[in-house]
Design an enzyme around this catalytic site. Structure first.
Site, PDB file in Angstrom:
ATOM      1  N   HIS A  44      18.075 -18.344 -13.219  1.00  0.00           N
ATOM      2  CA  HIS A  44      17.560 -18.702 -14.546  1.00  0.00           C
ATOM      3  C   HIS A  44      17.474 -20.213 -14.743  1.00  0.00           C
ATOM      4  O   HIS A  44      16.813 -20.683 -15.657  1.00  0.00           O
ATOM      5  CB  HIS A  44      18.470 -18.114 -15.631  1.00  0.00           C
ATOM      6  CG  HIS A  44      18.419 -16.619 -15.685  1.00  0.00           C
ATOM      7  ND1 HIS A  44      17.331 -15.925 -16.139  1.00  0.00           N
ATOM      8  CD2 HIS A  44      19.331 -15.684 -15.323  1.00  0.00           C
ATOM      9  CE1 HIS A  44      17.566 -14.613 -16.050  1.00  0.00           C
ATOM     10  NE2 HIS A  44      18.775 -14.446 -15.555  1.00  0.00           N
ATOM     11  N   GLU A 150      23.241  -4.869 -12.190  1.00  0.00           N
ATOM     12  CA  GLU A 150      22.756  -5.144 -13.544  1.00  0.00           C
ATOM     13  C   GLU A 150      21.580  -4.260 -13.949  1.00  0.00           C
ATOM     14  O   GLU A 150      20.783  -4.644 -14.782  1.00  0.00           O
ATOM     15  CB  GLU A 150      22.423  -6.641 -13.711  1.00  0.00           C
ATOM     16  CG  GLU A 150      21.690  -7.291 -12.555  1.00  0.00           C
ATOM     17  CD  GLU A 150      21.659  -8.832 -12.632  1.00  0.00           C
ATOM     18  OE1 GLU A 150      22.070  -9.400 -13.643  1.00  0.00           O
ATOM     19  OE2 GLU A 150      21.189  -9.439 -11.668  1.00  0.00           O
ATOM     20  N   ASP A 176      21.363  -7.986 -18.449  1.00  0.00           N
ATOM     21  CA  ASP A 176      20.290  -7.221 -17.807  1.00  0.00           C
ATOM     22  C   ASP A 176      20.593  -5.727 -17.824  1.00  0.00           C
ATOM     23  O   ASP A 176      19.677  -4.910 -17.972  1.00  0.00           O
ATOM     24  CB  ASP A 176      20.074  -7.702 -16.367  1.00  0.00           C
ATOM     25  CG  ASP A 176      19.157  -8.915 -16.318  1.00  0.00           C
ATOM     26  OD1 ASP A 176      18.072  -8.850 -16.910  1.00  0.00           O
ATOM     27  OD2 ASP A 176      19.537  -9.923 -15.697  1.00  0.00           O
TER      28      ASP A 176
HETATM   29  C1  3PY Z   1      23.489 -10.661 -16.784  1.00  0.00           C
HETATM   30  O1  3PY Z   1      24.292 -10.466 -17.714  1.00  0.00           O
HETATM   31  O2  3PY Z   1      22.404 -10.092 -16.661  1.00  0.00           O
HETATM   32  C2  3PY Z   1      23.825 -11.652 -15.775  1.00  0.00           C
HETATM   33  O3  3PY Z   1      23.119 -11.804 -14.817  1.00  0.00           O
HETATM   34  C3  3PY Z   1      25.064 -12.452 -15.992  1.00  0.00           C
HETATM   35  O4  3PY Z   1      25.230 -13.410 -15.053  1.00  0.00           O
HETATM   36 MG    MG Z   2      21.224 -10.908 -14.973  1.00  0.00          MG
END
Ligand code: 3PY
Ligand code: MG
Length: 256
Positions: A44, A150, A176
């Site tokens: 990111h 995620e 995510d």
């Molecule tokens: C998320 O919460 O999606 C992450 O990738 C945290 O690092």
């Molecule tokens: Mg993430």
């Protein structure tokens, strides 16, 4: 350099932060403040490889373990992150056993994987006075592989992902994950929280180390009691919260 958290995470909960912007000074502040690890976020975030290399140096100076979140699970990103001296990689969006095996393959040298080999890199001390065999063994031992779980698919495939060797931390990304479950922007939703607890229990039962991202430490205490040993917040969230509080406190002073 010895990885200061690789063994520690087997015994006790450790604390780190993601940093997604260019600042070696911030890395030093985080290190001197006593955090265990810092993750430079090139999924990111936007730092260049040259900047990341200097941020790795700043981490070494301030005695904090530097890891890099690569933009995606690809050989070149993983290789570059490790060759500039990161002590480990975070690999986003690991959904299947094959994804996990690929991350390990590119993160470890032979015989545990197929990481591209050069002895001229920063991680090999530019080859100066190098014992090649010792370098290979030490890199394979000290380099941490952290995989991000995620999505719903990752959760469904967790039993198979847990069978993959050489993964140091199975890290849950609540933001995510919430989106994947249909609770966009709501990682605190009951169903998301239940899925995270269930995954942590499975990971602990398999004798592996679970990690999780938190936006505050109130959320961390429950995870620690379930056995999470690797907790990460975010530099931006922590700084913006501190600045907002600073401003609120000031407002309180002038309206008293
Ligand atoms: C998320 O919460 O999606 C992450 O990738 C945290 O690092
Ligand atoms: Mg993430």
């Amino acid at each position: 350099m010895k990885n200061m958290i690789r063994e520690k995470i087997q015994e006790e909960a450790t604390l780190g932060v993601f940093q997604g912007f260019n600042s070696s000074s911030m890395v030093e502040i985080v290190g001197y403040a006593g955090m265990d690890f810092i993750v430079f976020d090139s999924e990111h975030g936007y730092m260049s490889p040259e900047t990341m290399e200097n941020m790795v140096r700043a981490a070494e100076c301030s005695k904090i373990t530097p890891l890099i979140r690569v933009p995606q699970n690809e050989r070149q990103y993983i290789l570059r992150a490790l060759d500039i001296g990161a002590m480990g990689i975070h690999v986003p969006m690991i959904n299947t056993r094959e994804d996990a095996e690929k991350a390990v393959y590119h993160g470890k040298y032979y015989p545990r994987g197929g990481r591209g080999l050069a002895f001229s890199t920063r991680s090999a001390g530019y080859g100066i006075g190098l014992n090649k065999r010792q370098y290979l063994e030490k890199s394979n031992r000290e380099t941490m592989i952290v995989v991000h779980l995620e999505t719903r698919t990752a959760m469904d495939n967790l039993p198979q992902i847990l069978e993959v060797e050489d993964i140091d931390v199975l890290f849950i990304g609540p933001t995510d994950l919430a989106q994947s479950l249909g609770y966009y922007g709501d990682p605190g939703h009951e169903e998301v929280q239940e899925m995270i607890s269930g995954a942590i229990n499975l990971i602990v039962k398999a004798g592996k180390v679970p990690g999780v991202f938190v936006s505050d430490l109130a959320a961390a205490s429950g995870w620690i009691s379930l056995g999470v040993k690797y907790i990460a917040g975010g530099v931006s969230g922590i700084c913006s919260g501190a600045f907002q509080k600073f401003k609120e406190d000031f407002k309180g002073l002038i309206t008293e």
